[in-house]
Design an enzyme around this catalytic site. Sequence first.
Site, PDB file in Angstrom:
ATOM      1  CG  HIS A  28      15.763   9.681  97.529  1.00  0.00           C
ATOM      2  ND1 HIS A  28      14.393   9.687  97.619  1.00  0.00           N
ATOM      3  CD2 HIS A  28      16.077  10.324  96.372  1.00  0.00           C
ATOM      4  CE1 HIS A  28      13.885  10.300  96.558  1.00  0.00           C
ATOM      5  NE2 HIS A  28      14.906  10.699  95.789  1.00  0.00           N
ATOM      6  CD  GLU A  62      14.606  10.320  87.731  1.00  0.00           C
ATOM      7  OE1 GLU A  62      15.746   9.853  87.963  1.00  0.00           O
ATOM      8  OE2 GLU A  62      13.626  10.123  88.476  1.00  0.00           O
ATOM      9  CG  ASP A  68      18.496  11.047  92.998  1.00  0.00           C
ATOM     10  OD1 ASP A  68      17.617  10.926  93.876  1.00  0.00           O
ATOM     11  OD2 ASP A  68      18.301  10.721  91.818  1.00  0.00           O
TER      12      ASP A  68
END
Length: 344
Positions: free
Chosen positions: A24, A205, A283
Amino acid sequence: MATTPNNGLNAFIAALPKAELHLHIEGTLEPELMFALAGRNGIRLPYSSVEEVRAAYRFANLQDFLDLYYAGAAVLLETQDFYDLTWAYMQRAFAQNVRHAEIFFDPQTHTARGVAFSAVIDGISRALADAEARLGLSSRLIMCFLRHLDEAQALATLELALPYRDRIAGVGLDSSERNNPPGKFREAFRRARAAGFAAVAHAGEEGPAAYVREALEALQVVRIDHGNNALDDADLVTELAQRRIPLTVCPLSNVRLCVVPDLSAHPLQRMLDLGLMVTVNSDDPAYFGGYLNENYLAVADALTLDRATLAQLARNSFQASLLDADTKATLLAEVDSVALSAAS
């Protein structure tokens, strides 16, 4: 599996060509850049120093992290801000021998604050183009819908993205997973796929295995981001393995967000043993304690992964990417060359 996990693994991981598929861009906002952009844009932060920001990086769950993540994004206002953010990540990725990056961005986080979609996409895409020209680092851009918002807002964001179809390769789904099943965005993904976007989604998740199956069936995704809880459903695991659906696993993120208690309990080795196409990714590395190489090394140490396993993870990263077949073959050959040299 080896018995001496860190015997030269740092250098081996550094030498491996790799792709990063779960990143991200807003999650690469290091505190130093956060303060620099806040000063440039006249934004008052709720922290007095870089050290105070880093001290806040203790999360009990995904929502704790998201609250800080969205607060940090408030400093991103102008095209140059998005350029500086993206260029900083691409330089770090290049230094870690990342050869290809598939980058998520969250336009709704910014348009909700009055930032023009064009400012976001222009800044990010210009940095990605510069990285390819100056560093030889290729990329694809994936626009994520925020799943805690409704589908009408996702559809409106998709309309904003259509004029930039040449710069956006895919759509994804992120933000708070609990009580926000993938099927909530069935129509947005249908329209996105019809427009030629590849489809991926965060699932499994914090959400159950059923969310992974729903992402496959309702959204028709080609890749699952995270996917840890898919292991709770044996039939689903068989399907994922047979269809070669990639999982973009994020070890340090999973620890920081309490998805696993520690890396020794991480399911990555079990995923590999079950025949799943697993990749390692960072991430939101500014918040979770490491970029791609740190994730490789941390999980290698905790699970005693050998060089052959690490090379397979690197191969998986290219095979699971949105790159064309010829480019994949070239990069896979480079991985094989490094692995062969290390074995000789």
